[in-house]
Write a protein that holds these residues in place. Structure first.
Motif, mmCIF file in Angstrom:
data_model
loop_
_atom_site.group_PDB
_atom_site.id
_atom_site.type_symbol
_atom_site.label_atom_id
_atom_site.label_comp_id
_atom_site.label_asym_id
_atom_site.label_seq_id
_atom_site.Cartn_x
_atom_site.Cartn_y
_atom_site.Cartn_z
ATOM 1 N N ILE A 110 5.895 35.191 31.396
ATOM 2 C CA ILE A 110 6.440 36.508 31.739
ATOM 3 C C ILE A 110 7.648 36.797 30.858
ATOM 4 O O ILE A 110 8.525 35.940 30.692
ATOM 5 C CB ILE A 110 6.835 36.571 33.229
ATOM 6 C CG1 ILE A 110 5.587 36.434 34.117
ATOM 7 C CG2 ILE A 110 7.572 37.871 33.545
ATOM 8 C CD1 ILE A 110 5.901 36.385 35.598
ATOM 9 N N CYS A 111 7.689 37.982 30.283
ATOM 10 C CA CYS A 111 8.864 38.472 29.572
ATOM 11 C C CYS A 111 9.201 39.859 30.091
ATOM 12 O O CYS A 111 8.307 40.619 30.507
ATOM 13 C CB CYS A 111 8.626 38.557 28.059
ATOM 14 S SG CYS A 111 8.508 36.967 27.207
ATOM 15 N N SER A 112 10.473 40.195 30.074
ATOM 16 C CA SER A 112 10.905 41.514 30.531
ATOM 17 C C SER A 112 12.079 41.978 29.686
ATOM 18 O O SER A 112 12.892 41.167 29.253
ATOM 19 C CB SER A 112 11.305 41.472 32.008
ATOM 20 O OG SER A 112 12.266 40.448 32.230
ATOM 21 N N LYS A 128 0.128 40.575 27.842
ATOM 22 C CA LYS A 128 -0.198 41.986 28.005
ATOM 23 C C LYS A 128 1.063 42.768 28.357
ATOM 24 O O LYS A 128 1.782 42.399 29.286
ATOM 25 C CB LYS A 128 -1.250 42.172 29.100
ATOM 26 C CG LYS A 128 -2.573 41.476 28.804
ATOM 27 C CD LYS A 128 -3.545 41.658 29.955
ATOM 28 C CE LYS A 128 -4.860 40.939 29.683
ATOM 29 N NZ LYS A 128 -5.807 41.081 30.827
ATOM 30 N N SER A 129 1.312 43.852 27.639
ATOM 31 C CA SER A 129 2.511 44.653 27.898
ATOM 32 C C SER A 129 2.204 45.773 28.883
ATOM 33 O O SER A 129 1.106 46.338 28.887
ATOM 34 C CB SER A 129 3.049 45.246 26.595
ATOM 35 O OG SER A 129 2.097 46.114 26.008
ATOM 36 N N SER A 130 3.189 46.072 29.717
ATOM 37 C CA SER A 130 3.073 47.182 30.664
ATOM 38 C C SER A 130 3.514 48.478 29.985
ATOM 39 O O SER A 130 3.984 48.483 28.843
ATOM 40 C CB SER A 130 3.974 46.920 31.868
ATOM 41 O OG SER A 130 5.345 47.076 31.483
ATOM 42 N N ILE A 131 3.390 49.587 30.706
ATOM 43 C CA ILE A 131 4.045 50.809 30.274
ATOM 44 C C ILE A 131 5.544 50.642 30.481
ATOM 45 O O ILE A 131 5.994 49.717 31.171
ATOM 46 C CB ILE A 131 3.533 52.036 31.050
ATOM 47 C CG1 ILE A 131 3.886 51.899 32.543
ATOM 48 C CG2 ILE A 131 2.041 52.211 30.858
ATOM 49 C CD1 ILE A 131 3.627 53.179 33.337
ATOM 50 N N ARG A 132 6.337 51.516 29.871
ATOM 51 C CA ARG A 132 7.781 51.480 30.079
ATOM 52 C C ARG A 132 8.154 52.384 31.245
ATOM 53 O O ARG A 132 7.576 53.450 31.423
ATOM 54 C CB ARG A 132 8.511 51.910 28.810
ATOM 55 C CG ARG A 132 8.235 50.985 27.639
ATOM 56 C CD ARG A 132 9.071 51.316 26.438
ATOM 57 N NE ARG A 132 8.746 50.448 25.312
ATOM 58 C CZ ARG A 132 9.451 50.374 24.201
ATOM 59 N NH1 ARG A 132 10.533 51.124 24.044
ATOM 60 N NH2 ARG A 132 9.085 49.564 23.222
ATOM 61 N N LYS A 133 9.124 51.937 32.031
ATOM 62 C CA LYS A 133 9.576 52.700 33.186
ATOM 63 C C LYS A 133 11.094 52.806 33.157
ATOM 64 O O LYS A 133 11.783 51.989 32.549
ATOM 65 C CB LYS A 133 9.107 52.057 34.491
ATOM 66 C CG LYS A 133 7.581 52.026 34.628
ATOM 67 C CD LYS A 133 7.148 51.537 36.002
ATOM 68 C CE LYS A 133 5.633 51.560 36.140
ATOM 69 N NZ LYS A 133 5.192 51.166 37.503
ATOM 70 N N PHE A 134 11.618 53.812 33.864
ATOM 71 C CA PHE A 134 13.053 54.085 33.846
ATOM 72 C C PHE A 134 13.737 53.523 35.078
ATOM 73 O O PHE A 134 13.304 53.746 36.206
ATOM 74 C CB PHE A 134 13.292 55.601 33.782
ATOM 75 C CG PHE A 134 14.755 55.970 33.785
ATOM 76 C CD1 PHE A 134 15.512 55.863 32.628
ATOM 77 C CD2 PHE A 134 15.372 56.399 34.949
ATOM 78 C CE1 PHE A 134 16.862 56.199 32.631
ATOM 79 C CE2 PHE A 134 16.719 56.734 34.966
ATOM 80 C CZ PHE A 134 17.466 56.624 33.796
#
Length: 221
Positions: A110-112, A128-134
């Motif tokens: 996991i990376c964040s 796998k990368s997620s979408i970006r969120k605010f």
């Protein structure tokens, strides 16, 4: 004298940063006390990247990475819920990422990332990368970083039912957002730039109670 001896037995301090290459922290039981405190090399963050690997068989909520400050108990928190969701909190503001592939008894990487300029966060799960969120958020200062427990107050406030049981390894933290290519190199366990705030190969940490340092389990094939 007996009390002093007990304190020594319950708390192990790393006098100097240790190279934990090929090692892992084992959290073998559910407790409201056992943890590992990590000391960062900087006290002021305008951006953050955190990467680690973990394995567990927990079906309940559990903490993965807890960073608190005196002004925000969840300044940077990665938390797996009982459902197929990973909660990501910055300055106490939460966003959720789907984690349908979070399997029990399997190592996951996991990376964040988070950047105060944009307020955007992103999660990488097993490459796998997620979408970006605010989430927003301001600079993170005077961090308290803990593995194994979730901080409901600065440096404490643990809940046994949010504790981590399992193994963790390869914990790195940077004071900037890592590029996607560098994150891929971490995920693939290739030659990557180690964390400049937390470096698994030179880790400054303190263990409280029963957390073991063991050789990482490797495949025989």
């Amino acid at each position: 004298m007996a009390f002093l001896l007990l304190l020594v037995m319950l708390t192990t301090c790393a006098a100097i940063p240790q190279d934990l290459s090929g090692k892992m922290f084992t959290f073998p039981e559910e407790t409201g006390t056992a943890n590992v405190r990590l000391k960062t090399s900087t006290q002021d963050f305008k951006a953050v990247t955190v990467c680690f690997r973990s394995i567990t068989d927990l079906r309940r909520d559990h903490n993965l990475f807890s960073l608190a400050t005196p002004s925000a108990q969840n300044a940077f928190l990665i938390f797996k819920t009982a459902s197929s969701v990973i909660d990501f909190l910055v300055s106490n503001k939460k966003v959720e990422f789907g984690a349908e592939d979070y399997k029990l008894n399997m190592w996951h990487s996991i990376c964040s990332t988070w950047d105060s300029k944009t307020g955007l966060v992103q999660l990488w799960f097993d490459g796998k990368s997620s979408i970006r969120k605010f989430t927003g958020g301001s600079n993170i200062t005077t961090p308290s970083v803990i593995l194994g427990q979730e901080q409901d107050s600065f440096g404490g406030g643990f809940d046994v039912k949010q504790s981590f049981v399992g193994m963790m390894s390869d914990v790195h933290m940077w004071d900037y957002t890592l590029s996607s290519c560098e994150i891929e190199r971490y995920m693939d366990d290739l030659n990557f730039t180690p964390g400049n705030a937390l470096n698994w190969r030179a880790l400054d940490f303190q263990i409280t109670e029963r957390v073991l340092i063991e050789d990482k389990q490797m495949s025989c094939h």
